[in-house]
Design a protein around this motif. Structure first.
Motif, PDB file in Angstrom:
ATOM      1  N   ALA A 299       0.852  -1.201   0.000  1.00 45.25           N
ATOM      2  CA  ALA A 299       0.000   0.000   0.000  1.00 45.25           C
ATOM      3  C   ALA A 299       0.882   1.244   0.000  1.00 45.25           C
ATOM      4  N   ALA A 300       1.987   1.197   0.763  1.00 42.77           N
ATOM      5  CA  ALA A 300       2.930   2.316   0.798  1.00 42.77           C
ATOM      6  C   ALA A 300       3.524   2.542  -0.591  1.00 42.77           C
ATOM      7  N   ASP A 301       3.910   1.469  -1.249  1.00 44.56           N
ATOM      8  CA  ASP A 301       4.477   1.563  -2.600  1.00 44.56           C
ATOM      9  C   ASP A 301       3.477   2.201  -3.570  1.00 44.56           C
ATOM     10  N   ALA A 302       2.231   1.764  -3.474  1.00 44.10           N
ATOM     11  CA  ALA A 302       1.199   2.293  -4.387  1.00 44.10           C
ATOM     12  C   ALA A 302       0.983   3.791  -4.161  1.00 44.10           C
ATOM     13  N   GLY A 306       2.282   6.892  -6.753  1.00 44.15           N
ATOM     14  CA  GLY A 306       1.131   7.609  -7.305  1.00 44.15           C
ATOM     15  C   GLY A 306       0.091   6.720  -7.975  1.00 44.15           C
ATOM     16  N   LYS A 307       0.200   5.396  -7.766  1.00 42.14           N
ATOM     17  CA  LYS A 307      -0.824   4.512  -8.352  1.00 42.14           C
ATOM     18  C   LYS A 307      -2.163   4.756  -7.665  1.00 42.14           C
ATOM     19  N   ILE A 308      -2.105   5.116  -6.391  1.00 44.99           N
ATOM     20  CA  ILE A 308      -3.323   5.417  -5.642  1.00 44.99           C
ATOM     21  C   ILE A 308      -3.084   6.668  -4.797  1.00 44.99           C
ATOM     22  N   THR A 309      -4.194   7.286  -4.383  1.00 43.91           N
ATOM     23  CA  THR A 309      -4.076   8.410  -3.441  1.00 43.91           C
ATOM     24  C   THR A 309      -4.676   8.041  -2.096  1.00 43.91           C
ATOM     25  N   GLY A 310      -5.407   6.931  -2.051  1.00 42.62           N
ATOM     26  CA  GLY A 310      -6.043   6.507  -0.802  1.00 42.62           C
ATOM     27  C   GLY A 310      -7.546   6.740  -0.809  1.00 42.62           C
ATOM     28  N   LYS A 311      -8.076   7.157  -1.949  1.00 44.09           N
ATOM     29  CA  LYS A 311      -9.519   7.389  -1.963  1.00 44.09           C
ATOM     30  C   LYS A 311     -10.281   6.091  -2.270  1.00 44.09           C
ATOM     31  N   GLU A 312     -11.528   6.081  -1.836  1.00 40.98           N
ATOM     32  CA  GLU A 312     -12.366   4.895  -2.011  1.00 40.98           C
ATOM     33  C   GLU A 312     -12.423   4.506  -3.486  1.00 40.98           C
ATOM     34  N   GLY A 313     -12.236   3.222  -3.729  1.00 42.27           N
ATOM     35  CA  GLY A 313     -12.291   2.726  -5.105  1.00 42.27           C
ATOM     36  C   GLY A 313     -10.922   2.595  -5.756  1.00 42.27           C
ATOM     37  N   ASP A 314      -9.889   3.214  -5.168  1.00 42.14           N
ATOM     38  CA  ASP A 314      -8.521   3.054  -5.694  1.00 42.14           C
ATOM     39  C   ASP A 314      -8.132   1.574  -5.675  1.00 42.14           C
ATOM     40  N   LYS A 315      -7.439   1.137  -6.710  1.00 42.44           N
ATOM     41  CA  LYS A 315      -7.050  -0.279  -6.783  1.00 42.44           C
ATOM     42  C   LYS A 315      -5.537  -0.411  -6.902  1.00 42.44           C
ATOM     43  N   ALA A 318      -0.943  -6.113  -4.629  1.00 39.69           N
ATOM     44  CA  ALA A 318       0.009  -6.322  -3.537  1.00 39.69           C
ATOM     45  C   ALA A 318       0.787  -7.605  -3.789  1.00 39.69           C
ATOM     46  N   GLY A 319       1.666  -7.563  -4.787  1.00 38.24           N
ATOM     47  CA  GLY A 319       2.524  -8.705  -5.083  1.00 38.24           C
ATOM     48  C   GLY A 319       1.767 -10.018  -5.123  1.00 38.24           C
ATOM     49  N   ASP A 320       2.288 -11.004  -4.397  1.00 41.02           N
ATOM     50  CA  ASP A 320       1.702 -12.345  -4.400  1.00 41.02           C
ATOM     51  C   ASP A 320       0.307 -12.404  -3.781  1.00 41.02           C
ATOM     52  N   LEU A 321      -0.057 -11.401  -2.992  1.00 45.36           N
ATOM     53  CA  LEU A 321      -1.385 -11.421  -2.361  1.00 45.36           C
ATOM     54  C   LEU A 321      -2.488 -11.035  -3.335  1.00 45.36           C
ATOM     55  N   GLY A 322      -2.115 -10.408  -4.453  1.00 46.40           N
ATOM     56  CA  GLY A 322      -3.121 -10.088  -5.465  1.00 46.40           C
ATOM     57  C   GLY A 322      -3.691  -8.686  -5.349  1.00 46.40           C
ATOM     58  N   ASP A 323      -4.928  -8.523  -5.823  1.00 39.50           N
ATOM     59  CA  ASP A 323      -5.510  -7.191  -6.006  1.00 39.50           C
ATOM     60  C   ASP A 323      -6.353  -6.743  -4.814  1.00 39.50           C
ATOM     61  N   TYR A 324      -6.233  -5.472  -4.478  1.00 41.72           N
ATOM     62  CA  TYR A 324      -6.992  -4.877  -3.371  1.00 41.72           C
ATOM     63  C   TYR A 324      -7.622  -3.572  -3.822  1.00 41.72           C
ATOM     64  N   THR A 325      -8.758  -3.263  -3.205  1.00 44.88           N
ATOM     65  CA  THR A 325      -9.452  -2.000  -3.476  1.00 44.88           C
ATOM     66  C   THR A 325      -9.593  -1.242  -2.171  1.00 44.88           C
ATOM     67  N   VAL A 326      -9.319   0.041  -2.223  1.00 44.70           N
ATOM     68  CA  VAL A 326      -9.467   0.880  -1.029  1.00 44.70           C
ATOM     69  C   VAL A 326     -10.956   1.101  -0.776  1.00 44.70           C
ATOM     70  N   GLY A 327     -11.370   0.866   0.478  1.00 48.50           N
ATOM     71  CA  GLY A 327     -12.780   1.031   0.834  1.00 48.50           C
ATOM     72  C   GLY A 327     -13.055   2.399   1.432  1.00 48.50           C
ATOM     73  N   ALA A 328     -14.209   2.535   2.073  1.00 52.97           N
ATOM     74  CA  ALA A 328     -14.597   3.801   2.699  1.00 52.97           C
ATOM     75  C   ALA A 328     -13.564   4.198   3.750  1.00 52.97           C
ATOM     76  N   ASP A 329     -13.361   5.495   3.948  1.00 51.33           N
ATOM     77  CA  ASP A 329     -12.413   6.053   4.934  1.00 51.33           C
ATOM     78  C   ASP A 329     -10.975   5.592   4.717  1.00 51.33           C
ATOM     79  N   GLY A 330     -10.631   5.220   3.502  1.00 49.67           N
ATOM     80  CA  GLY A 330      -9.250   4.827   3.204  1.00 49.67           C
ATOM     81  C   GLY A 330      -8.817   3.539   3.864  1.00 49.67           C
ATOM     82  N   VAL A 331      -9.758   2.588   4.020  1.00 54.32           N
ATOM     83  CA  VAL A 331      -9.423   1.322   4.682  1.00 54.32           C
ATOM     84  C   VAL A 331      -9.258   0.207   3.649  1.00 54.32           C
ATOM     85  N   VAL A 332      -8.173  -0.548   3.791  1.00 49.88           N
ATOM     86  CA  VAL A 332      -7.940  -1.744   2.964  1.00 49.88           C
ATOM     87  C   VAL A 332      -8.010  -2.942   3.901  1.00 49.88           C
TER      88      VAL A 332
END
Ligand code: RAM
Length: 350
Positions: A299-302, A306-315, A318-332
């Motif tokens: 998440a720090a790398d992203a 500049g791949k993400i800013t931390g807003k909801e919906g940002d994707k 995370a390497g071997d763990l796969g894909d994540y989407t930022v949820g409400a209030d900037g929570v992953v």
């Protein structure tokens, strides 16, 4: 499944890596240390991949494992890993470390907070200086960081612990909580939710007291003894901290209360193994701290790149763990808590 993947990695643990993480040594891999001249200041440097983990305190195997995951991730994306932190998990003990990292101009701080507010101005100064801030494990208020990487849904973490103790004590009787430090955001969130869930699902189970072991082994041990003294009818203890549950189990295992007072909560398999084996503890829960650190580093790398800013919906990936989407209030969200017992504990090594 991600759990299984990292479990295999954990079994192949590199002792040297773990020791370096423990002593707070920087990775000597590619990339510069936090003292690079451009330092990421001004927020315009997309290549400053110096990532520093700041646990609640040093010397806790849980954070050694999350840092191990963080280090592996940072290595994979070509950055520089470092870990610093205080000896004690007190509210503002991390502030001086944050200030130093801000001066050094690291790319990102990945931190587990001992208090939701006490480190906020230090973190916001870091952010003003171009440092990205990821909280993981224990959050600050949402306006002091870019992203919070949560180990599991807080309601789920509360539910699993209450369901476990209810089952063990026969749904009836006095239960106490042995927590970490009094201001810890994560434990306080779970304790509130545990009280609500217990009141609605188990009317004959009463939570009689919450005490704080400060994520310190000896304090947690002493608080366990005091709880048993002051509540002669106690049937169970929930300790939602890996430090607390291990200390409480050690106390119970050689006491007259072994097998009479039940204990559950959140523990690491390596710290709890002997107490599951000797019958002090039937079952407890956790997630994989290594995965948590790995995800937080990605998440720090992203954020840095500049791949993400931390807003909801940002994707991001995370390497071997796969894909994540930022949820409400900037929570992953990492995943689900997992229950360990005598049948499966042998499969885990962290
Ligand atoms: C301790 C810390 C940490 C918590 C775990 C369960 O190691 O308090 O913040 O998430 O327990």
């Amino acid at each position: 499944m991600t759990f299984a993947r990292k479990r295999v990695a954990a079994l192949a643990a590199d002792a040297v890596t773990a020791a370096l993480a423990l002593t707070g040594c920087a990775d000597t891999g590619s990339g510069s240390t936090g003292g690079s001249t451009d330092g990421g200041k001004g927020g315009g440097d997309a290549t400053n991949l110096a990532v520093t983990f700041v646990p609640k305190n040093l010397g806790n195997p849980y954070f050694d494992t999350s840092s191990k995951g963080g280090k592996a991730a940072v290595k994979a994306f070509g950055g520089t890993f470092n870990e610093v932190g205080p000896a004690e998990a007190t509210p503002d003990a991390q502030v001086s470390y944050i200030n130093t990292l801000t001066q050094q101009g690291v790319g990102a701080i990945v931190i587990s907070a001992n208090d939701p507010k006490a480190i906020c101005s230090a973190l916001n100064e870091a952010r003003d200086g171009g440092v990205k801030v990821v909280t993981f494990d224990s959050d600050t208020n949402a306006d002091c960081r870019d992203i919070f990487v949560n180990q599991a849904d807080s309601e789920g973490i509360a539910k699993v612990q209450i369901d476990q103790i209810a089952e063990q004590i026969g749904k009836k009787g006095e239960v106490a909580i042995l927590s970490a430090s009094a201001n810890a955001t994560n434990q306080n969130t779970w304790i509130d939710l545990m009280k609500k869930y217990a009141a609605s699902e188990y009317p004959d189970l009463s939570i009689v007291e919450t005490v704080y072991g400060d994520d310190d082994d000896q304090t947690s041990f002493d608080k366990t003894a005091a709880l048993l003294q002051s509540h002669p009818n106690l049937k169970g203890i929930i300790s939602p901290t890996t430090v607390g549950i291990a200390a409480a189990a050690r106390y119970l295992s050689t006491s007259e209360y072994k097998g009479k007072v039940f204990l559950t909560g959140l523990g690491t398999p390596n710290q709890m193994r002997e107490y599951v084996k000797d019958g002090t503890v039937t079952a407890f829960a956790l997630w994989n701290p290594e995965d948590l650190g790995y995800l937080a580093a990605y998440a720090a790398d992203a954020l840095i790149t500049g791949k993400i800013t931390g807003k909801e919906g940002d994707k991001f990936t995370a390497g071997d763990l796969g894909d994540y989407t930022v949820g409400a209030d900037g929570v992953v969200l990492l995943g689900e808590p997992f229950v360990f017992n005598k049948d499966n504990i042998g499969d885990f090594d962290f």
